[in-house]
Design a protein around this motif. Structure first.
Motif, PDB file in Angstrom:
ATOM      1  N   ARG A  94      53.789  44.584  56.240  1.00 36.76           N
ATOM      2  CA  ARG A  94      54.534  44.922  57.460  1.00 36.76           C
ATOM      3  C   ARG A  94      55.737  45.814  57.154  1.00 36.76           C
ATOM      4  O   ARG A  94      56.144  46.622  57.963  1.00 36.76           O
ATOM      5  CB  ARG A  94      54.969  43.606  58.142  1.00 36.76           C
ATOM      6  N   VAL A  95      56.340  45.641  55.959  1.00 46.22           N
ATOM      7  CA  VAL A  95      57.573  46.379  55.671  1.00 46.22           C
ATOM      8  C   VAL A  95      57.392  47.471  54.616  1.00 46.22           C
ATOM      9  O   VAL A  95      58.348  48.131  54.241  1.00 46.22           O
ATOM     10  CB  VAL A  95      58.701  45.416  55.212  1.00 46.22           C
ATOM     11  N   LEU A  96      56.163  47.662  54.134  1.00 51.81           N
ATOM     12  CA  LEU A  96      55.937  48.684  53.109  1.00 51.81           C
ATOM     13  C   LEU A  96      55.523  50.003  53.740  1.00 51.81           C
ATOM     14  O   LEU A  96      54.985  50.038  54.839  1.00 51.81           O
ATOM     15  CB  LEU A  96      54.841  48.216  52.155  1.00 51.81           C
ATOM     16  N   ASP A  97      55.758  51.089  52.997  1.00 51.13           N
ATOM     17  CA  ASP A  97      55.329  52.407  53.491  1.00 51.13           C
ATOM     18  C   ASP A  97      53.988  52.806  52.877  1.00 51.13           C
ATOM     19  O   ASP A  97      53.222  53.552  53.468  1.00 51.13           O
ATOM     20  CB  ASP A  97      56.381  53.465  53.140  1.00 51.13           C
ATOM     21  N   GLY A  98      53.719  52.338  51.662  1.00 49.61           N
ATOM     22  CA  GLY A  98      52.475  52.710  50.988  1.00 49.61           C
ATOM     23  C   GLY A  98      52.004  51.561  50.113  1.00 49.61           C
ATOM     24  O   GLY A  98      52.737  50.608  49.875  1.00 49.61           O
ATOM     25  N   ALA A  99      50.769  51.647  49.614  1.00 51.20           N
ATOM     26  CA  ALA A  99      50.244  50.556  48.782  1.00 51.20           C
ATOM     27  C   ALA A  99      49.353  51.101  47.675  1.00 51.20           C
ATOM     28  O   ALA A  99      48.733  52.161  47.819  1.00 51.20           O
ATOM     29  CB  ALA A  99      49.449  49.575  49.642  1.00 51.20           C
ATOM     30  N   VAL A 100      49.324  50.346  46.573  1.00 46.31           N
ATOM     31  CA  VAL A 100      48.376  50.622  45.497  1.00 46.31           C
ATOM     32  C   VAL A 100      47.373  49.471  45.516  1.00 46.31           C
ATOM     33  O   VAL A 100      47.756  48.312  45.362  1.00 46.31           O
ATOM     34  CB  VAL A 100      49.083  50.674  44.120  1.00 46.31           C
ATOM     35  N   ALA A 101      46.104  49.793  45.745  1.00 46.65           N
ATOM     36  CA  ALA A 101      45.059  48.755  45.734  1.00 46.65           C
ATOM     37  C   ALA A 101      44.429  48.755  44.344  1.00 46.65           C
ATOM     38  O   ALA A 101      43.959  49.789  43.883  1.00 46.65           O
ATOM     39  CB  ALA A 101      44.011  49.065  46.792  1.00 46.65           C
ATOM     40  N   VAL A 102      44.465  47.599  43.690  1.00 51.22           N
ATOM     41  CA  VAL A 102      43.896  47.494  42.337  1.00 51.22           C
ATOM     42  C   VAL A 102      42.512  46.858  42.451  1.00 51.22           C
ATOM     43  O   VAL A 102      42.354  45.810  43.080  1.00 51.22           O
ATOM     44  CB  VAL A 102      44.805  46.645  41.418  1.00 51.22           C
ATOM     45  N   PHE A 103      41.519  47.522  41.851  1.00 51.49           N
ATOM     46  CA  PHE A 103      40.144  46.986  41.847  1.00 51.49           C
ATOM     47  C   PHE A 103      39.716  46.740  40.411  1.00 51.49           C
ATOM     48  O   PHE A 103      40.114  47.466  39.499  1.00 51.49           O
ATOM     49  CB  PHE A 103      39.170  47.985  42.489  1.00 51.49           C
ATOM     50  N   CYS A 104      38.883  45.726  40.230  1.00 53.57           N
ATOM     51  CA  CYS A 104      38.334  45.451  38.908  1.00 53.57           C
ATOM     52  C   CYS A 104      37.089  46.328  38.726  1.00 53.57           C
ATOM     53  O   CYS A 104      36.200  46.327  39.588  1.00 53.57           O
ATOM     54  CB  CYS A 104      37.963  43.979  38.806  1.00 53.57           C
ATOM     55  N   ALA A 105      37.006  47.062  37.602  1.00 56.53           N
ATOM     56  CA  ALA A 105      35.881  47.984  37.373  1.00 56.53           C
ATOM     57  C   ALA A 105      34.564  47.236  37.236  1.00 56.53           C
ATOM     58  O   ALA A 105      33.493  47.797  37.422  1.00 56.53           O
ATOM     59  CB  ALA A 105      36.143  48.807  36.115  1.00 56.53           C
ATOM     60  N   VAL A 106      34.634  45.921  36.929  1.00 53.25           N
ATOM     61  CA  VAL A 106      33.406  45.123  36.797  1.00 53.25           C
ATOM     62  C   VAL A 106      33.064  44.487  38.151  1.00 53.25           C
ATOM     63  O   VAL A 106      31.943  44.576  38.637  1.00 53.25           O
ATOM     64  CB  VAL A 106      33.575  44.024  35.716  1.00 53.25           C
ATOM     65  N   GLY A 107      34.042  43.842  38.780  1.00 51.22           N
ATOM     66  CA  GLY A 107      33.800  43.123  40.048  1.00 51.22           C
ATOM     67  C   GLY A 107      33.707  44.043  41.257  1.00 51.22           C
ATOM     68  O   GLY A 107      33.136  43.672  42.282  1.00 51.22           O
ATOM     69  N   GLY A 108      34.287  45.249  41.166  1.00 48.07           N
ATOM     70  CA  GLY A 108      34.247  46.187  42.304  1.00 48.07           C
ATOM     71  C   GLY A 108      35.087  45.682  43.467  1.00 48.07           C
ATOM     72  O   GLY A 108      36.150  45.102  43.283  1.00 48.07           O
ATOM     73  N   ASN A 132      40.879  49.245  37.606  1.00 46.53           N
ATOM     74  CA  ASN A 132      41.409  48.661  36.368  1.00 46.53           C
ATOM     75  C   ASN A 132      40.266  48.089  35.517  1.00 46.53           C
ATOM     76  O   ASN A 132      39.130  48.004  35.965  1.00 46.53           O
ATOM     77  CB  ASN A 132      42.405  47.553  36.774  1.00 46.53           C
ATOM     78  N   LYS A 133      40.585  47.685  34.317  1.00 47.27           N
ATOM     79  CA  LYS A 133      39.645  46.999  33.400  1.00 47.27           C
ATOM     80  C   LYS A 133      38.462  47.887  33.011  1.00 47.27           C
ATOM     81  O   LYS A 133      37.325  47.409  32.901  1.00 47.27           O
ATOM     82  CB  LYS A 133      39.149  45.675  34.013  1.00 47.27           C
ATOM     83  N   MET A 134      38.741  49.203  32.808  1.00 43.99           N
ATOM     84  CA  MET A 134      37.668  50.114  32.389  1.00 43.99           C
ATOM     85  C   MET A 134      37.166  49.794  30.977  1.00 43.99           C
ATOM     86  O   MET A 134      36.139  50.301  30.550  1.00 43.99           O
ATOM     87  CB  MET A 134      38.157  51.575  32.425  1.00 43.99           C
ATOM     88  N   ASP A 135      37.915  48.952  30.255  1.00 38.14           N
ATOM     89  CA  ASP A 135      37.518  48.603  28.877  1.00 38.14           C
ATOM     90  C   ASP A 135      36.567  47.406  28.836  1.00 38.14           C
ATOM     91  O   ASP A 135      36.100  47.030  27.768  1.00 38.14           O
ATOM     92  CB  ASP A 135      38.766  48.270  28.055  1.00 38.14           C
ATOM     93  N   ARG A 136      36.297  46.800  30.006  1.00 35.01           N
ATOM     94  CA  ARG A 136      35.503  45.561  30.021  1.00 35.01           C
ATOM     95  C   ARG A 136      33.999  45.860  30.050  1.00 35.01           C
ATOM     96  O   ARG A 136      33.562  46.893  30.590  1.00 35.01           O
ATOM     97  CB  ARG A 136      35.866  44.741  31.263  1.00 35.01           C
ATOM     98  N   ILE A 137      33.204  44.942  29.534  1.00 28.96           N
ATOM     99  CA  ILE A 137      31.742  45.100  29.552  1.00 28.96           C
ATOM    100  C   ILE A 137      31.276  45.093  31.000  1.00 28.96           C
ATOM    101  O   ILE A 137      31.680  44.239  31.792  1.00 28.96           O
ATOM    102  CB  ILE A 137      31.064  43.959  28.751  1.00 28.96           C
ATOM    103  N   GLY A 138      30.443  46.063  31.363  1.00 30.63           N
ATOM    104  CA  GLY A 138      29.927  46.137  32.736  1.00 30.63           C
ATOM    105  C   GLY A 138      30.802  46.988  33.647  1.00 30.63           C
ATOM    106  O   GLY A 138      30.545  47.083  34.843  1.00 30.63           O
TER     107      GLY A 138
END
Length: 689
Positions: A94-108, A132-138
């Motif tokens: 409600r009070v932010l102007d922008g956001a960074v959405a973090v996704f897991c490279a395995v879980g999507g 994130n987690k580009m180093d993880r298997i899958g």
């Protein structure tokens, strides 16, 4: 003080375990805000400062901090990913102007990612994504982009590509500069080495860059002209077009990396300052004046003060802390403030900028700033603060209704007062937490968004507030609804020695339709009941809907119409009409076919193939409705809807039936009618027959 164009107010949001807090820790490290790397799994992450967060390795309370990058001030709120703490995400967005959405490279794109994405859509928050987690298997960067399109309906555009993946992940390819970025391990990733793109990645990166330019050509005529004429497009032109498209919510720039391995965070920080909005880029905030007129406040220190309190937090040293976003004007120490929603004046004793649970005292907060106030007595979450003599109410924050409750009682007489006081403090802090006293048993019931939510509250009561209490089993928070319409009269008359009173109403009530909420309208003529009594009747009606005729749970989606009545010029009072309205409503509700509603939960279960049969059998036993089963990357994903009453302790059941290999997420979906036979049993149990 930073100029407004150089301020970024951002939130970091994601599904639980996508690496959101680790990403925030790296941002603080590379911006020089912290001098050592905090790790969630070691329990020393700076942003997870509550004991309960450090033990569980999850974020519970949104923490605020300020850091600096490339001459810009970035105010960050790290929000929780667990569905029980959705309210923390809601109030932060409600009070932010922008956001960074973090996704897991395995879980999507996982279930809670969808929830927070929809919340950000609702508040029209521009965002960038970090895979994130580009180093993880899958790990699959392209798979994640595809899911963003299909599940979120987003329009993602890659700005970096992974160079290698899993164990071979070495860095990222910057598509704008056309360079490979490596992050030196011996400098904890602080030293970034730029190299030409290796031949192995040339074809893939050229195609991805072409795709980026094609998408951007729609947003910038000059860039389109150059693109069509095969002319060189400069990085600055790309940045400018990308900023325009991101702020218009048309594109989502996507970057990748591995926060844990210290790779890819600096390009993410560059993207935050380049593409996310400053307070000047967002539309002026809208509010309501004293007479209901629309007022606008621009992000400008010279405008009158308008600030929104988005969170309250108890603090052992200073008492209550009120987190605030200043939209316009200046909030200065010693200034007299007015809270129009509570109709109270407030005075500040301290003003602070925040860094997780550390603070820095300041003399003032200006338009665009996020900070904390000490000394507010009457202000609640969602209230507006303005200058003394002014009045503006900004749109408040809506919070979900609690769905689960437990009985709590003090262990000794000495704990009684402390428990009441502590619960009051938690209620002030957390609008999704409620305390009520059962009319039948006199027990204190605490209600929240899920088992983990209540577990954390109880843990805090015992540790933080030092209260010894006994806790009962979780109970479902039911609701009631009406099957058809009914009419009833209410007449309140007193005679005798005291003041005579008279109120008489006729009311019709019935179902309003799913999700419509409770409403009241009047169709009586002035000569039947004068307008000055209508407000008291409305209050009596809506108050009576807090307790339904079956077992006293609140009534949902009821439409009430005042259709008749009479008054006495000398005897009629507002109180008499309020009581008459309550009597009429209770009579009509009892005759309108009341039914019991229960909370249904959306479930997503991820299980290895071999346990699918066991998982589905167990869900069938619990009366769940299975909506979808799909295979993905060697696992089965089951989407289902189940009554909350059947889901207590489900994590233990699921672990034992799948040898601990399945995971699930659960979030509130809706209230639905309980089948007749089960409803009868529940009502009998509640009434204690």
């Amino acid at each position: 003080m930073e100029p407004l164009a150089k301020i970024r107010n951002i939130g970091i949001m994601a599904h639980i375990d996508a690496g959101k807090t680790t990403t925030t820790e790296r941002i603080l490290f590379y911006t020089g805000r912290s001098h050592k790397l905090g790790e969630v799994h070691d329990g020393n992450a700076i942003m997870d400062w509550m004991e309960q967060e450090q033990e569980r390795g999850i974020t519970i309370s949104s923490a605020a901090t300020t850091c600096f990058w490339a001459g810009h001030q970035i105010n960050i709120i790290d929000t929780p990913g667990h569905v029980d703490f959705t309210v923390e995400v809601e109030r932060s967005l409600r009070v932010l102007d922008g956001a960074v959405a973090v996704f897991c490279a395995v879980g999507g794109v996982e279930p809670q990612s969808e929830t927070v994405w929809r919340q950000a859509d609702r508040y029209k928050v521009p965002r960038i994504a970090f895979v994130n987690k580009m180093d993880r298997i899958g790990a699959s960067f392209s798979g994640c982009l595809d899911e963003m399109k299909s599940r979120l309906g987003a329009s993602p555009v890659a700005l970096t590509l992974p160079a290698g993946s899993e164990d071979a992940f070495v860095g990222v390819i910057d598509l704008v500069k056309r360079r490979l970025l490596r992050f030196k391990d011996d400098s904890l990733g602080q030293e970034v080495i730029e190299e030409p793109v290796p031949d192995t990645y040339l074809e893939e990166s050229s195609a991805a860059r072409m795709q980026l330019l094609e998408k951007l050509a729609d947003f910038d005529e000059k860039l389109m002209e150059k693109y069509l004429n095969d002319q060189e497009i400069t990085p600055d032109e790309i940045h400018s077009a990308l900023r325009k498209a991101t702020l218009a919510l048309k594109l989502v720039p996507v970057l990748c990396g591995s926060a844990f391995k210290n790779k890819g965070i600096q390009p993410l920080l560059d993207a935050v300052v380049r593409y996310l909005p400053s307070p000047l880029d967002i539309p002026p905030v809208e509010g309501e004046g004293k007479d209901g007129q629309l007022l606008l406040r621009h992000a400008d220190s010279k405008e009158p003060l308008a600030a929104l309190v988005f969170k309250l937090q108890s603090d052992a040293f200073v008492g209550n802390l009120a987190f605030v976003r200043v939209y316009s004007g200046v909030l200065a120490l010693g200034q007299k403030l007015y809270n129009p929603r509570q109709k109270k004046s407030e005075k500040l004793s301290k003003l602070m900028k925040l860094h997780a649970n550390k603070r820095e005292e300041v003399q003032q907060l200006s338009a665009g700033d996020i900070g904390a106030l000490v000394g507010l007595k009457f202000t609640r979450t969602g209230d507006t603060l303005c200058g003394s003599g002014d009045s503006i109410v900004l749109e408040s924050i809506s919070f979900p209704e609690p769905v689960i409750g437990i009985a709590i009682e003090p262990k000794t007489k000495a704990d009684e007062g402390r428990l009441r006081e502590s619960l009051d403090r938690v209620v002030r802090e957390d609008p999704s937490f409620r305390v009520s006293v059962s009319d039948d048993t006199g027990q204190t019931i605490i209600s929240g968004m899920g088992e983990l939510h209540l577990e954390v509250v109880v843990d805090r009561l015992m540790r933080e507030f030092k209260v010894a209490a006994n806790v009962g089993k979780p109970q479902v928070s039911y609701r009631e609804a009406l099957a058809h319409s009914a009419r009833a009269e209410g007449r309140f008359e007193t005679q005798g020695a005291g003041k005579e009173q008279y109120g008489h109403v006729e009311i019709e009530l019935g179902p309003a339709g799913h999700g419509k909420g409770n409403s009241f309208e009047s169709s009586v003529r002035e000569e039947e009941i004068p307008p000055l009594f209508i407000e008291a009747i409305k209050k009596g009606v809506l108050d009576s809907l807090d307790s339904g005729p079956l077992v006293g749970y609140p009534l949902l989606d009821v439409k009430v119409r005042l259709i008749g009545g009479s008054y006495d010029e000398e005897k009629s009072t507002e109180m008499a009409f309020g009581v008459a309205a309550t009597m009429a409503c209770r009579k009509a509700a009892a005759e309108a076919g009341p039914v019991l509603l229960e909370p249904l939960m959306n479930l997503e279960i991820i299980t290895p193939d071999e346990y699918l049969g066991d998982v589905i059998n167990d869900l069938n036993r619990k009366g769940a409705q299975i909506n979808k089963v799909e295979a993905e990357k060697g696992v089965q994903i089951v989407a289902a809807k189940a009554p909350l009453a059947e889901m207590f302790g489900y994590s233990t059941d699921l672990r034992s039936s799948t040898q601990g290999r399945a995971t699930f997420t659960m979030q509130f979906s809706e209230f639905a009618e309980v089948p007749a036979r089960r409803a009868e049993a529940i009502i009998h149990k509640i009434r204690g027959f």
